[in-house]
Design a protein around this motif. Structure first.
Motif, PDB file in Angstrom:
ATOM      1  N   PRO A   1      17.069  10.645  -9.267  1.00  0.00           N
ATOM      2  CA  PRO A   1      17.181   9.220  -8.627  1.00  0.00           C
ATOM      3  C   PRO A   1      15.794   8.575  -8.047  1.00  0.00           C
ATOM      4  N   GLY A   2      15.476   7.637  -8.515  1.00  0.00           N
ATOM      5  CA  GLY A   2      14.340   6.925  -7.785  1.00  0.00           C
ATOM      6  C   GLY A   2      13.033   7.441  -7.889  1.00  0.00           C
ATOM      7  N   LEU A   3      12.691   8.549  -8.583  1.00  0.00           N
ATOM      8  CA  LEU A   3      11.394   9.196  -8.651  1.00  0.00           C
ATOM      9  C   LEU A   3      10.629   8.462  -9.619  1.00  0.00           C
ATOM     10  N   ASN A   4      10.130   7.371  -9.160  1.00  0.00           N
ATOM     11  CA  ASN A   4       9.043   6.778 -10.053  1.00  0.00           C
ATOM     12  C   ASN A   4       7.622   6.909  -9.624  1.00  0.00           C
ATOM     13  N   LEU A   5       6.917   7.891  -9.684  1.00  0.00           N
ATOM     14  CA  LEU A   5       5.653   8.238  -9.259  1.00  0.00           C
ATOM     15  C   LEU A   5       4.566   7.645 -10.280  1.00  0.00           C
ATOM     16  N   PRO A   6       3.543   7.114  -9.590  1.00  0.00           N
ATOM     17  CA  PRO A   6       2.486   7.084 -10.335  1.00  0.00           C
ATOM     18  C   PRO A   6       1.707   8.225 -10.922  1.00  0.00           C
ATOM     19  N   PRO A   7       1.095   8.262 -12.137  1.00  0.00           N
ATOM     20  CA  PRO A   7       0.814   9.447 -12.758  1.00  0.00           C
ATOM     21  C   PRO A   7       0.001  10.493 -11.815  1.00  0.00           C
ATOM     22  N   VAL A   8      -0.936   9.954 -10.887  1.00  0.00           N
ATOM     23  CA  VAL A   8      -1.933  10.843 -10.164  1.00  0.00           C
ATOM     24  C   VAL A   8      -1.019  11.467  -9.126  1.00  0.00           C
ATOM     25  N   VAL A   9       0.250  10.708  -8.767  1.00  0.00           N
ATOM     26  CA  VAL A   9       0.962  11.235  -7.625  1.00  0.00           C
ATOM     27  C   VAL A   9       1.631  12.245  -8.271  1.00  0.00           C
ATOM     28  N   ARG A  10       2.422  12.168  -9.282  1.00  0.00           N
ATOM     29  CA  ARG A  10       3.394  13.348  -9.696  1.00  0.00           C
ATOM     30  C   ARG A  10       2.355  14.166 -10.234  1.00  0.00           C
ATOM     31  N   ALA A  11       1.217  13.945 -10.669  1.00  0.00           N
ATOM     32  CA  ALA A  11       0.261  15.206 -11.144  1.00  0.00           C
ATOM     33  C   ALA A  11       0.125  16.162  -9.805  1.00  0.00           C
TER      34      ALA A  11
ATOM     35  N   ILE B   1       0.908  -1.024   0.163  1.00  0.00           N
ATOM     36  CA  ILE B   1       0.005  -0.024  -0.074  1.00  0.00           C
ATOM     37  C   ILE B   1       0.993   1.281  -0.151  1.00  0.00           C
ATOM     38  N   LEU B   2       2.079   1.308   0.277  1.00  0.00           N
ATOM     39  CA  LEU B   2       3.033   2.221   0.118  1.00  0.00           C
ATOM     40  C   LEU B   2       4.226   1.902  -0.766  1.00  0.00           C
ATOM     41  N   PRO B   3       3.996   2.153  -1.761  1.00  0.00           N
ATOM     42  CA  PRO B   3       5.022   1.699  -2.729  1.00  0.00           C
ATOM     43  C   PRO B   3       6.345   2.768  -3.047  1.00  0.00           C
ATOM     44  N   LEU B   4       5.683   3.919  -2.627  1.00  0.00           N
ATOM     45  CA  LEU B   4       6.830   5.177  -2.682  1.00  0.00           C
ATOM     46  C   LEU B   4       7.746   5.144  -1.585  1.00  0.00           C
ATOM     47  N   ARG B   5       8.897   5.062  -2.120  1.00  0.00           N
ATOM     48  CA  ARG B   5       9.794   4.846  -0.835  1.00  0.00           C
ATOM     49  C   ARG B   5      11.396   5.297  -1.399  1.00  0.00           C
ATOM     50  N   SER B   6      11.392   6.557  -1.730  1.00  0.00           N
ATOM     51  CA  SER B   6      12.719   7.104  -2.291  1.00  0.00           C
ATOM     52  C   SER B   6      12.923   8.535  -1.876  1.00  0.00           C
ATOM     53  N   GLU B   7      14.295   8.922  -1.748  1.00  0.00           N
ATOM     54  CA  GLU B   7      14.594  10.202  -1.134  1.00  0.00           C
ATOM     55  C   GLU B   7      13.775  11.387  -2.142  1.00  0.00           C
ATOM     56  N   SER B   8      13.759  11.163  -3.410  1.00  0.00           N
ATOM     57  CA  SER B   8      13.014  12.072  -4.119  1.00  0.00           C
ATOM     58  C   SER B   8      11.614  12.106  -3.852  1.00  0.00           C
ATOM     59  N   TRP B   9      11.004  11.180  -3.510  1.00  0.00           N
ATOM     60  CA  TRP B   9       9.564  11.273  -2.892  1.00  0.00           C
ATOM     61  C   TRP B   9       9.570  12.009  -1.526  1.00  0.00           C
ATOM     62  N   LEU B  10      10.408  11.750  -0.781  1.00  0.00           N
ATOM     63  CA  LEU B  10      10.579  12.665   0.560  1.00  0.00           C
ATOM     64  C   LEU B  10      10.659  14.096   0.272  1.00  0.00           C
ATOM     65  N   SER B  11      11.633  14.336  -0.749  1.00  0.00           N
ATOM     66  CA  SER B  11      12.015  15.544  -1.125  1.00  0.00           C
ATOM     67  C   SER B  11      10.623  16.613  -1.571  1.00  0.00           C
ATOM     68  N   CYS B  12       9.887  15.793  -2.351  1.00  0.00           N
ATOM     69  CA  CYS B  12       8.662  16.623  -2.794  1.00  0.00           C
ATOM     70  C   CYS B  12       7.745  16.823  -1.561  1.00  0.00           C
ATOM     71  N   ILE B  13       7.569  15.788  -0.681  1.00  0.00           N
ATOM     72  CA  ILE B  13       6.768  15.949   0.585  1.00  0.00           C
ATOM     73  C   ILE B  13       7.368  17.271   1.329  1.00  0.00           C
ATOM     74  N   ASP B  14       8.718  17.086   1.506  1.00  0.00           N
ATOM     75  CA  ASP B  14       9.465  18.363   2.054  1.00  0.00           C
ATOM     76  C   ASP B  14       8.860  19.767   1.362  1.00  0.00           C
ATOM     77  N   ALA B  15       8.863  19.865   0.211  1.00  0.00           N
ATOM     78  CA  ALA B  15       8.796  20.983  -0.731  1.00  0.00           C
ATOM     79  C   ALA B  15       7.088  21.177  -0.314  1.00  0.00           C
ATOM     80  N   VAL B  16       6.276  20.557  -0.102  1.00  0.00           N
ATOM     81  CA  VAL B  16       4.906  20.701   0.181  1.00  0.00           C
ATOM     82  C   VAL B  16       4.721  21.391   1.758  1.00  0.00           C
TER      83      VAL B  16
END
Length: 445
Positions: A382-392, A343-358
Motif C-alpha cells: 500500500p502506498g509504495l510509490n517510490l521514484p526509481p532511484v529511491v526504490r533502487a 521536496i518530501l514527496p514520500l509520505r507512506s507507511e511503506s516508505w517508513l517501513s523501508c527506513i525501519d529496515a535500514v
C-alpha cells in the motif's frame, strides 16, 4: 587520504617512501617508510603523528597552519580542492556560485568520506542556523507553502525561450515527473536546468531577492542531484549538492525546506556510520523548527526526523530507542496536513517501513530487516510509490540483507532490479554486492 594517494598515482609503498623523504627534508628526522602504516592511516585504524601529518600536508600544498587548526582527517579536504562550497558566505549573492560549484561536473571516485565532519560539520550547522534566522527575520511574511510549484499553464506556456520563467518551468516539470525518470537521465537534466538558473541569477541579481519560490525550486533540484550522487557513492559531490541546496533554501527564507534538506543530508552521514555528526545536525534541525515553525512542520518532515533518529539509535546499539523513534515517526506521518513540502514527496507507511529496515541493518539484524523490506517485493504494497532511484537504493540494501543470510539468488535478483531502475548509473552498493556474489559463488564451487 586514499583518494589523494590514488589521484596522485602512488602505490602504498611509494606514498610511504615519499612521506618519509619529505619528513626528513622538513627537518623532522627519519621515519620508517612502511606501506602498512599508510594502509592503517587510510583505513582509520591509526592517526599519523603530527610531524607525519605536516609532511603529508607539504606534499599536497596544504598550509601548516591549517593542519594545526583542523583535526585529522578534516584538513585533508583542503588538498583535494573540494572546500569551496563550505567556504562561501551564507548570503544570497553567493547562491549562484554555490549552484555552479555543485554542478561543476567534477568526476569523483567513490569516496567514503565527507567534506564536513567533526569541527567542520559543527561550523557548517552553526553558520547555517545563524543565516536562516537572519533571512527569516528579514523576509516578507507571505508564506511560501502552497505558492511554490503553482504556475498558471498559460503563463508557463508563454515563457520566452531562454528566460528565467522557462528555466523554472522546465525544472518544475522535472520535479513533477521525477518518479518516471531514471537517475541516468534525471541527474544531468536537472544539473543543466540548475546551471541555467545560476546564469540567470548572475545576469539578474534582483531575482535572488524577489524569486523566493525559484530558490526553493533550486533547492529541490540540488537535493535530487545530491541523493543520486549519494547512491553512486560519490559522497563529496553529494555533499556539495546538499550544501548548495541549503544555501538556496536559506536565501529563500524557508526554514522548513532548509530543515528538510539537512534532514535528508543526515542520511549520508548515517550511511557512513557517522552517527555523532548526524545527531548534531538533527539537533540543529530541531532548533530551527522550534524557532520558526511553532510546531506546525510538515508531518513528512517530522517523520523523517524521527526515522533518522532511529538510525542514530541503531548505530549506537540502542534498539529500544530505535523502536520508540520509529513509532514516533509513524504517529507524525498520520497527522493530517493541509499542504506538504514538494521536496518530501514520500509520505507512506511503506516508505517508513523501508527506513525501519535500514535501521535494522544498522544494527546488523538482516533477518528482521528483510521483513520490513516486504513492500519492495509485494505488488499489493500500500502506498509504495517510490521514484526509481529511491526504490533502487532500498533494493540494494535489501540485497545486502539477502546476501548476509545466504540467499544468493534473491540478492542477485534485487541487485539486477536496482541496476535496471538506475538506468546506467553505477551505484557503489551494487558493485559491492556483485563482488560479494562472485566471492560467495566461488566458495560454493
Amino acid at each position: 587520504m586514499a583518494a589523494l594517494r590514488t589521484k596522485a598515482g602512488y602505490t602504498h609503498g611509494e606514498y610511504a617512501q615519499l612521506i618519509a623523504t619529505t619528513h626528513a627534508e622538513l627537518g623532522f628526522g627519519q621515519m620508517a617508510a612502511r606501506r602498512e602504516k599508510v594502509s592503517r592511516w587510510e583505513a582509520g585504524r591509526a592517526v599519523p603523528e603530527r610531524t607525519a601529518q605536516l609532511a603529508i600536508a607539504h606534499i599536497h600544498a596544504v598550509p601548516q597552519e591549517e593542519v594545526l587548526r583542523l583535526d585529522w582527517p578534516d584538513w585533508l579536504h583542503l588538498a583535494n580542492g573540494d572546500t569551496r562550497q563550505l567556504e562561501l558566505p551564507w548570503t544570497r549573492a553567493a547562491v549562484p556560485e554555490a549552484i555552479l560549484d555543485a554542478v561543476a561536473g567534477r568526476k569523483q571516485l567513490q569516496q567514503e568520506y565527507l567534506l564536513a565532519t567533526g569541527w567542520a560539520a559543527r561550523s557548517l550547522v552553526k553558520n547555517w542556523l545563524d543565516a536562516v534566522s537572519e533571512e527569516v527575520s528579514l523576509a516578507p511574511t507571505v508564506p511560501l507553502r502552497g505558492v511554490v510549484g503553482r504556475m498558471p499553464p498559460a503563463e508557463a506556456e508563454s515563457a520566452e525561450p531562454g528566460s528565467l520563467l522557462e528555466a523554472c518551468t522546465r525544472l518544475r516539470t522535472l520535479h513533477q515527473f521525477a518518479a518516471k525518470f531514471s537517475a541516468s537521465w534525471l541527474a544531468p537534466a536537472t544539473e543543466l536546468e540548475l546551471r541555467h538558473l545560476a546564469d540567470h541569477f548572475l545576469a539578474s541579481p534582483e531575482a535572488l531577492h524577489t524569486g523566493r519560490e525559484v530558490l526553493v525550486l533550486a533547492a529541490e533540484g540540488l537535493s535530487v542531484c545530491g541523493f543520486i550522487a549519494r547512491v553512486q557513492g560519490e559522497h563529496v559531490n553529494a555533499q556539495r549538492f546538499y550544501v548548495a541546496a541549503l544555501r538556496c533554501a536559506t536565501a529563500a527564507a524557508d526554514p522548513e525546506v532548509a530543515a528538510a534538506v539537512l534532514t535528508m543530508h543526515v542520511g549520508q552521514y548515517l550511511d557512513l556510520e557517522m552517527h555523532e555528526e548526524a545527531a548534531e545536525l538533527l539537533a540543529a534541525v530541531r532548533e530551527l523548527l522550534d524557532r520558526h515553525t511553532n510546531g506546525t512542520a510538515d508531518p513528512a518532515l517530522q517523520a523523517l526526523l524521527y526515522a533518522q533518529t532511529a538510525r542514530i539509535h541503531a548505530q549506537r546499539g540502542d534498539d529500544m530507542g530505535r523502536v520508540r523513534a520509529m513509532a514516533a515517526g509513524r504517529r507524525a506521518l498520520s497527522t493530517p496536513s493541509a499542504a506538504g513540502l514538494p521536496i518530501l514527496p514520500l509520505r507512506s507507511e511503506s516508505w517508513l517501513s523501508c527506513i525501519d529496515a535500514v535501521s535494522l541493518l544498522d544494527m546488523h539484524q538482516p533477518e528482521r530487516a528483510l521483513r520490513h523490506f516486504d513492500p519492495l517485493f509485494s505488488r499489493q504494497g500500500p502506498g509504495l510509490n517510490l521514484p526509481p532511484v529511491v526504490r533502487a537504493m532500498y533494493l540494494l540494501r535489501a540485497a545486502e540483507a539477502q546476501l548476509t543470510l545466504g540467499d544468493l539468488v534473491g540478492g542477485a535478483e534485487s541487485e539486477a532490479k536496482a541496476s535496471a531502475l538506475l538506468g546506467g548509473v553505477q551505484a557503489a552498493a551494487a558493485e559491492r554486492i556483485r563482488v560479494a556474489l562472485r566471492a560467495a559463488r566461488h566458495e560454493r564451487r
